[in-house]
Design a protein around this motif. Structure first.
Motif, PDB file in Angstrom:
ATOM      1  N   LEU A 128      -0.385   3.060 -12.496  1.00 53.26           N
ATOM      2  CA  LEU A 128      -0.286   2.248 -11.290  1.00 53.26           C
ATOM      3  C   LEU A 128      -0.283   0.762 -11.644  1.00 53.26           C
ATOM      4  CD1 LEU A 128      -0.199   3.493  -8.497  1.00 53.26           C
ATOM      5  CD2 LEU A 128      -2.570   2.826  -8.194  1.00 53.26           C
ATOM      6  N   GLY A 188       0.811  -1.212   0.000  1.00 49.16           N
ATOM      7  CA  GLY A 188       0.000   0.000   0.000  1.00 49.16           C
ATOM      8  C   GLY A 188       0.841   1.257   0.000  1.00 49.16           C
ATOM      9  N   ASP A 189       1.990   1.194   0.680  1.00 45.68           N
ATOM     10  CA  ASP A 189       2.874   2.359   0.721  1.00 45.68           C
ATOM     11  C   ASP A 189       3.336   2.751  -0.669  1.00 45.68           C
ATOM     12  OD1 ASP A 189       2.605   2.470   3.377  1.00 45.68           O
ATOM     13  OD2 ASP A 189       4.513   1.480   3.862  1.00 45.68           O
ATOM     14  N   ARG A 248      -4.348   5.652 -12.683  1.00 42.53           N
ATOM     15  CA  ARG A 248      -4.635   4.258 -12.359  1.00 42.53           C
ATOM     16  C   ARG A 248      -3.937   3.326 -13.354  1.00 42.53           C
ATOM     17  NH1 ARG A 248     -10.652   3.140 -10.888  1.00 42.53           N
ATOM     18  NH2 ARG A 248     -10.062   3.610  -8.751  1.00 42.53           N
ATOM     19  N   ARG A 259       0.775   7.391  -6.150  1.00 42.67           N
ATOM     20  CA  ARG A 259      -0.375   8.292  -6.250  1.00 42.67           C
ATOM     21  C   ARG A 259       0.053   9.729  -5.992  1.00 42.67           C
ATOM     22  NH1 ARG A 259      -4.837   5.097  -3.866  1.00 42.67           N
ATOM     23  NH2 ARG A 259      -5.694   3.990  -5.655  1.00 42.67           N
ATOM     24  N   VAL A 260       0.829   9.895  -4.908  1.00 44.03           N
ATOM     25  CA  VAL A 260       1.287  11.237  -4.544  1.00 44.03           C
ATOM     26  C   VAL A 260       2.074  11.849  -5.684  1.00 44.03           C
ATOM     27  CG1 VAL A 260       2.901  12.474  -3.053  1.00 44.03           C
ATOM     28  CG2 VAL A 260       1.272  10.882  -2.063  1.00 44.03           C
ATOM     29  N   VAL A 288       1.881   2.081  -3.469  1.00 44.10           N
ATOM     30  CA  VAL A 288       0.742   2.628  -4.212  1.00 44.10           C
ATOM     31  C   VAL A 288       0.570   4.094  -3.842  1.00 44.10           C
ATOM     32  CG1 VAL A 288      -1.746   2.516  -4.529  1.00 44.10           C
ATOM     33  CG2 VAL A 288      -0.417   0.414  -4.419  1.00 44.10           C
ATOM     34  N   ASN A 289       0.626   4.387  -2.546  1.00 46.56           N
ATOM     35  CA  ASN A 289       0.447   5.766  -2.088  1.00 46.56           C
ATOM     36  C   ASN A 289       1.531   6.688  -2.640  1.00 46.56           C
ATOM     37  OD1 ASN A 289      -1.850   5.252  -0.722  1.00 46.56           O
ATOM     38  ND2 ASN A 289      -0.810   4.836   1.232  1.00 46.56           N
ATOM     39  N   VAL A 290       2.768   6.192  -2.611  1.00 42.70           N
ATOM     40  CA  VAL A 290       3.868   7.008  -3.137  1.00 42.70           C
ATOM     41  C   VAL A 290       3.614   7.358  -4.592  1.00 42.70           C
ATOM     42  CG1 VAL A 290       6.300   6.968  -3.805  1.00 42.70           C
ATOM     43  CG2 VAL A 290       5.624   6.218  -1.518  1.00 42.70           C
TER      44      VAL A 290
END
Lengths: 281, 272
Positions: free
Chosen positions: A189, A173-174, A186, A180-181, A176-178
């Motif tokens: 991703l 998840g980290d 998508r 996204r930021v 993915v968040n990085v």
């Protein structure tokens, strides 16, 4: 004096290393000798027992007869003819099932609700023994190539789908968040992070589904066909031609083996980074 | 003091709210699943004859009629029992031989290394392919199905069993030896115990395989059994009959899965 002890210790060490190497070599030699002996005993024993009528050659055949039957089938071209059918059914069905499995896994993991609603249905479908659907598939699609392709695809789909979902879900998840930021869409991703992460899981599923996809194709051939190795086997029951059945079965086993061995290096190549990542902690 | 009570009150309300929402989510989930199933069946029933060719897709009411017919004529119990019997004996045969083979070969690394390529070769034979051979050898009665079911079960249990035996820590074996365990004790007290988790996985996941093996055997050649019901109805182009038999089979597999789940939970409580 000190030099003498050192050299003695050195020698002892060297001897120990040699011993270890020798015992490893002797292990390998004994294993290969054992394999060779077992092969000779199995085939020779079978041949001899059939000659001495300890085994009834009508039912068990014998290695030399099977080899002759295989050679005859191969020389007459009928082996290749039937192999083509089975290979086509397997290859198309396998590719189709794998593709659908990956696509379904991607679509269903895009958001939570459809996954949670549809998941139990997919699981319920997975619970139905797919081989049991064989006659229904034949009823729907006739006796051509199509029902075998469908059966092979169904055998492939579920395992690929489930493994890919596990792979996608285990993406950190980290990370993915990085991404996204940093403004990843998508599509970015999935292409850059999620799918590469899920690839090893998918490949494992692919290797595991090779034999069962072929099983699907062969069952389809049993249920109604005009060609294929399964058809060849099934046809021989009426003639009690055990040698031809065995020859066809051996060919099938060889095909499965070749495909599995082909996928192994691919899997290793995909997993090549794993060690490095593990090494960095 | 008052502030503390107030805070507790707020907290309590938050927990309550959370619980209620959790329960509501749970019900929404189940209700939407149920609704989807009902919509699916209803759409099938209504669209059959309009969009779907009833000849190929039948319809739920007709399938239900077929199930009722099977039960009333007594063919249901007869055929289901035969398939269960084949699967049961096949499972016992396959699981027992696989467990013994895994224990022996897991304990003898050299012997395992020797037979490994042979096992790999046999493992590569597509399980269905030996069906006709078994019919030639054992006839079209129950024996050929039992052996085919056993063959479906064998490798699943064997592979898990071997990796189980291999997973037993070397230290346990050494400690048991030092403390004077004999060979028999070593096997029963250490190795089988240590291998149990892997072995149990194999024994559990192979149960449906036994049923599938029996069904496939019945497809190839038979006169009774659920597999026979499916292929017989299919040969008569009785689509409703095919669906009815497949539904019965799915139900059987489901019941077995539930029983097995309960059993393994019970077993886990005993040993854990």
């Amino acid at each position: 004096m000190a030099v003498v002890t050192l050299s003695r210790a050195d020698r002892a060490l060297q001897r120990a290393a040699e011993d270890a190497q020798r015992s490893r070599r002797s292990w390998a030699v004994s294993v290969w000798l054992g394999r060779l002996c077992l092969l000779v005993v199995l085939i020779g024993g079978w041949e001899l027992a059939a000659d001495q009528h300890l085994l009834d050659p009508t039912f068990t055949s014998k290695p030399s007869a099977i080899a002759r039957a295989w050679w005859q089938l191969a020389a007459s071209g009928s082996l290749w003819h039937h192999t083509q059918y089975t290979l086509t059914e397997f290859a198309v069905g396998f590719a189709l099932g794998a593709l659908l499995g990956v696509v379904a896994a991607c679509l269903l993991t895009l958001s939570d609700l459809p996954y949670r609603v549809l998941e139990p249905y997919l699981l319920a479908l997975y619970g139905i023994p797919k081989l049991a659907l064989g006659p229904l598939i034949v009823l729907w699609f006739g006796v051509g190539l199509l029902p075998k392709i469908v059966l092979a695809a169904m055998m492939t789909f579920f395992l690929v789908y489930m493994n890919t979902v596990v792979g996608i879900r285990s993406t950190s998840g980290d990370m993915v968040n990085v991404m996204r930021v940093m403004g990843a869409t998508r599509w970015d991703l999935y292409r850059r992070l999620v799918l590469p992460h899920a690839l090893p899981y998918t490949l494992t599923a692919l290797r595991l589904t090779i034999p069962i996809a072929i099983v699907g194709a062969i069952l389809g051939e049993f249920l109604g066909a005009t060609g294929g190795l399964g058809y060849l086997i099934y046809e021989q029951v009426t003639f009690l031609a055990v040698d031809k059945m065995m020859a066809a079965i051996a060919t099938l086993a060889a095909i499965v083996l070749v495909f599995r061995l082909l996928l192994l290096p691919l899997e290793r190549w995909v997993n090549r980074h794993d060690k490095a990542i593990g090494g960095n902690g | 003091m008052e502030a503390l009570a107030h805070r507790e009150h707020v907290l309590e309300r938050a927990v309550d709210e959370h619980r209620r929402r959790g329960r509501r989510d749970f019900w929404t989930l189940y209700l939407s699943r149920l609704a989807l199933l009902l919509v699916f069946l209803l759409a099938w029933q209504v669209l059959s004859g309009v969009l779907l060719d009833p000849y190929f897709f039948s319809r739920p009411s007709l399938i239900w009629d077929q199930v009722v017919l099977l039960v009333q004529s007594g063919r249901f119990a007869d055929n289901v029992l035969l398939t269960v019997e084949e699967a049961f004996f096949g499972y016992l045969l396959g699981a027992a031989t696989a467990t013994v083979a895994a224990a022996v070969l897991g304990l003898l690394p050299r012997a395992y290394a020797i037979v490994e390529p042979f096992l790999l070769a046999v493992y590569s034979i597509p399980s269905v392919a030996i069906g006709p051979l078994l019919i030639v050898w054992l006839g079209i009665g129950i024996n050929s199905k039992v052996v085919l079911a056993a063959y479906f079960v064998f490798f699943v249990v064997f592979m898990n069993g071997v990796s189980g035996v291999r997973s037993v820590p070397r230290g346990w074996i050494d400690v048991a030896r030092v403390m004077g365990a004999g060979r028999g004790q070593l096997v029963t007290k250490i190795i089988l115990r240590g291998a149990a988790p892997h072995l149990m996985t194999g024994l559990r996941t192979s149960v449906p395989q036994a049923v599938i093996g029996a069904i496939v055997g019945e497809f190839i050649s038979s006169q009774r059994g659920i597999g026979f019901l499916i292929s017989d109805a299919s040969a008569r182009y009785n689509t409703a009959g095919v669906f009815a038999a497949i539904s019965i089979l799915s139900l059987l597999v489901l019941v077995m899965a539930i029983l097995l789940n309960g059993l393994s939970r019970l077993g886990a409580r005993r040993t854990g």
